[in-house]
Structure formats: structure tokens, C-alpha cells
Design an enzyme around this catalytic site. Structure first.
Site, PDB file in Angstrom:
ATOM      1  N   HIS A 121      -3.307  -5.903   0.987  1.00  0.00           N
ATOM      2  CA  HIS A 121      -2.708  -6.136   2.229  1.00  0.00           C
ATOM      3  C   HIS A 121      -2.749  -7.567   2.425  1.00  0.00           C
ATOM      4  O   HIS A 121      -3.482  -8.060   3.167  1.00  0.00           O
ATOM      5  CB  HIS A 121      -3.497  -5.222   3.325  1.00  0.00           C
ATOM      6  CG  HIS A 121      -3.497  -3.708   3.171  1.00  0.00           C
ATOM      7  ND1 HIS A 121      -2.360  -3.211   4.034  1.00  0.00           N
ATOM      8  CD2 HIS A 121      -3.947  -2.890   2.498  1.00  0.00           C
ATOM      9  CE1 HIS A 121      -2.584  -1.716   3.591  1.00  0.00           C
ATOM     10  NE2 HIS A 121      -3.764  -1.585   2.973  1.00  0.00           N
TER      11      HIS A 121
ATOM     12  N   GLU B 260      -0.903  -8.448   4.772  1.00  0.00           N
ATOM     13  CA  GLU B 260      -0.628  -8.763   6.172  1.00  0.00           C
ATOM     14  C   GLU B 260      -1.987  -8.785   7.027  1.00  0.00           C
ATOM     15  O   GLU B 260      -1.881  -9.048   8.262  1.00  0.00           O
ATOM     16  CB  GLU B 260       0.315  -7.639   6.787  1.00  0.00           C
ATOM     17  CG  GLU B 260      -0.374  -6.391   6.997  1.00  0.00           C
ATOM     18  CD  GLU B 260      -0.326  -5.631   5.820  1.00  0.00           C
ATOM     19  OE1 GLU B 260      -0.352  -6.269   4.723  1.00  0.00           O
ATOM     20  OE2 GLU B 260      -0.730  -4.412   5.677  1.00  0.00           O
TER      21      GLU B 260
ATOM     22  N   CYS C  75       0.875  -0.943  -0.074  1.00  0.00           N
ATOM     23  CA  CYS C  75       0.128  -0.089  -0.097  1.00  0.00           C
ATOM     24  C   CYS C  75       0.689   1.212   0.095  1.00  0.00           C
ATOM     25  O   CYS C  75       1.664   1.604  -0.846  1.00  0.00           O
ATOM     26  CB  CYS C  75      -0.858  -0.058   1.175  1.00  0.00           C
ATOM     27  SG  CYS C  75      -2.489   0.846   0.797  1.00  0.00           S
TER      28      CYS C  75
END
Lengths: 227, 83
Positions: free
Chosen positions: A194, A196, A86
Site C-alpha cells: 500500500h 498510499e 491490493c
């Protein structure tokens, strides 16, 4: 394996990244303030999402002038794995570690939802545990994720197999549905979605975890081979 | 001192969703003569008198102020500004 998560003023996904490496993956990780960072002691570097410097001027532009980016370039040249997610991707673009630039989303809307991605290249240190052309679910959360590059750069990305993830249904207008690319050497990955935030079923998807596991596997292999 | 006025615009051919929204709004207000709108940035720098100010400004624009992948820039320099 030891991960550095670089924290800029305005980073806000740094802890997500830290816990993905530390808890979900089960390896060592440090949150490193950008001014104090010594990146030479880490096996991989993670650039988290957020709004470094409030996205002033352009997303990632101010962060790309910080001293830590000089270290980042050094580590990139050495072959250290670097993952920018990002805002981290935007910083990699602005610092020239990856080609292209980000524009505002085609519909000008900040979008935050699960998105289907297609794994286009599973022969990198970031994607080796995925199947080629596999559909995975990873959330996006951005207002400026509309990847842009000129035709010549796109041809180079294609010729070198640098496009790692594409959107199945392009949400933001990105050229060629691009969601994530690597550099020519294959050790720097930038992606808008994302991974994560997709490391456990209770997060809605665990498809992002294999990206970190791929890194770990490849690090172990190179470590053993190098020893 | 010199005052440098810098104009940054998206390159021709680069999609400008913000400009498109501005154009649509102007059309909605009845300004149907507007066929296109492009949104850019304007900056003013106050710079010390220096012989190679132009070379410096070029460098500033290409290194930070504009992103050459998507943006063009132009500037004017006003001399003899008192602070």
C-alpha cells in the site's frame, strides 16, 4: 492533475488513497462510486484496497464484471495511468488488464506489517523518482497476495521489464517475489503493498509518496509536451 | 429446468495452501493414509431449458465462475428438474 478513486461496495482503503492524492500529493481527487463513474474526465485512476463484494467467489472477481471495468479498459487502452493497490490489483488481474492471478498467502495468514520492497524498474511513469534496486518500505495488508502466473507469463514479464517491485523477503509465496507489475504499455500498475499508507513519516514510511509524485511529474511532462 | 452442478478445482501444479492445511489436520487426526488434499468449490445452478445450455455454461465458467489462470472446472447437467 485530477485523480479518480473508484469506490466499490466493500472498498476500505478508498479514503487512504484519496488523501494520498489530495493532501500528501496536493492534487485534485474525487471519490467516485463505481455505478456513477465517468472516467473520461480524469488524468489518472486509482483502484483502492479492501474487500469488494466481500471477496465472494474470488477476490476482485465480482467487481471485475461491473460496468466501470469496461470504462477502465477503455482508459487503459488510451494510456491513462491506472494504479490498483491490493484489492485494486486483484480487480486488475480478474478483469484481464494484468496477467496472472492471486492465491491465498502461503501460510494462510492475513499479514499486516511494513515490508521491504526492491524497485526493479524505475523507468515507468509510476517509479521514475526511485533509484533502480532501491530498497523502500511500504506496508502490506492482505490474505490473498500470493501472486501466481505460469512460467511462460513470467518469462514475458521479465522480457518486457514489467516487474516493478519485488519483496526483499517474500512474505506470501508470490512467484519470483513479485509485489507489483505493469502491463506491456506501462500505464497500468498493480501492486499488493500500500503506497498510499506510506506517504508521511508519521505513518512509518514516506517511501510510497514518490510513486504518486512520479505520476505527477510524468503527467506534467506529457501535458507540457502535448500543449 | 436443468440443474447444473459445477466443480471448480485448482489446477494441478498450483500450490493449494488450504488443501495442505486440511491434509495436515487429517494426518494429525490419525488419517495417515491421506497423502494429499485439494480444496475446491461446488456450485449448483438452476437453468432454463435451452438448447445450447452447455455452450452457455462453458462461457459462464470461463468468464466468471472459474479463473482459467489457476483453476479447472467440470460440470454435469441434470435434465427435467421440476421447480
Amino acid at each position: 492533475m485530477k485523480f479518480a478513486v473508484i469506490v466499490f461496495p466493500g472498498s476500505n482503503c478508498d479514503r487512504d488513497m484519496y488523501f494520498a492524492a489530495k493532501d500528501a500529493l496536493g492534487e485534485e481527487a474525487d471519490l467516485v462510486w463505481y455505478q456513477d463513474a465517468d472516467l473520461s474526465t480524469y488524468d489518472a485512476i486509482l483502484l483502492p484496497g479492501g474487500f469488494s463484494y466481500g471477496d465472494y467467489l474470488r477476490s476482485g472477481a465480482i467487481a471485475s464484471t461491473s460496468h466501470v471495468v469496461a470504462q477502465l479498459k477503455e482508459q487503459a487502452a488510451k494510456g491513462t495511468p491506472i494504479l490498483g493497490v491490493c484489492n485494486g490489483f486483484q480487480i486488475l488481474l480478474e478483469s484481464g488488464l494484468l496477467p496472472g492471478a492471486m492465491l491465498r498467502n502461503k501460510k494462510l495468514k492475513f499479514m499486516c506489517h511494513q515490508e521491504k520492497l526492491v524497485v526493479q524498474n524505475n523507468k515507468t511513469i509510476f517509479s521514475s523518482l526511485y533509484a533502480e534496486k532501491e530498497d523502500i518500505t511500504v506496508p502490506i495488508a492482505h490474505g490473498e497476495g500470493n501472486y501466481y502466473c505460469d512460467e511462460q507469463t513470467l518469462q514475458q514479464l521479465r522480457a518486457n521489464d514489467q516487474i516493478i517491485f519485488t519483496y526483499k523477503e517474500n512474505p506470501n509465496g508470490s512467484v519470483a517475489d513479485i509485489a507489483g507489475i505493469v502491463n506491456e504499455q506501462g500505464n497500468v500498475l498493480g501492486m499488493m503493498p500500500h503506497p498510499e499508507r506510506a506517504v508521511d513519516k508519521w505513518l512509518g514510511s514516506e517511501d510510497g509518496l514518490r510513486l504518486f509524485q512520479s505520476l505527477l511529474n510524468n503527467w506534467r511532462e506529457s501535458y507540457v509536451a502535448g500543449a | 429446468m436443468k440443474k447444473v452442478k459445477i466443480y471448480i478445482t485448482l489446477k494441478e501444479g498450483v500450490l493449494d495452501p488450504q488443501g495442505k492445511a486440511v491434509q495436515t489436520s487429517l494426518n494429525t487426526l490419525g488419517f495417515n493414509e491421506v497423502q494429499e488434499a485439494r480444496v475446491g468449490k461446488y456450485m449448483e445452478l438452476l437453468v432454463e431449458d435451452n438448447a445450447d445450455v452447455e455452450a452457455k455454461i462453458e462461457e459462464m465458467c470461463s468468464k466468471l465462475l472459474a479463473n482459467p489462470v489457476i483453476e479447472d472446472y467440470s460440470y454435469t447437467i441434470e435434465e427435467g428438474i421440476l421447480q
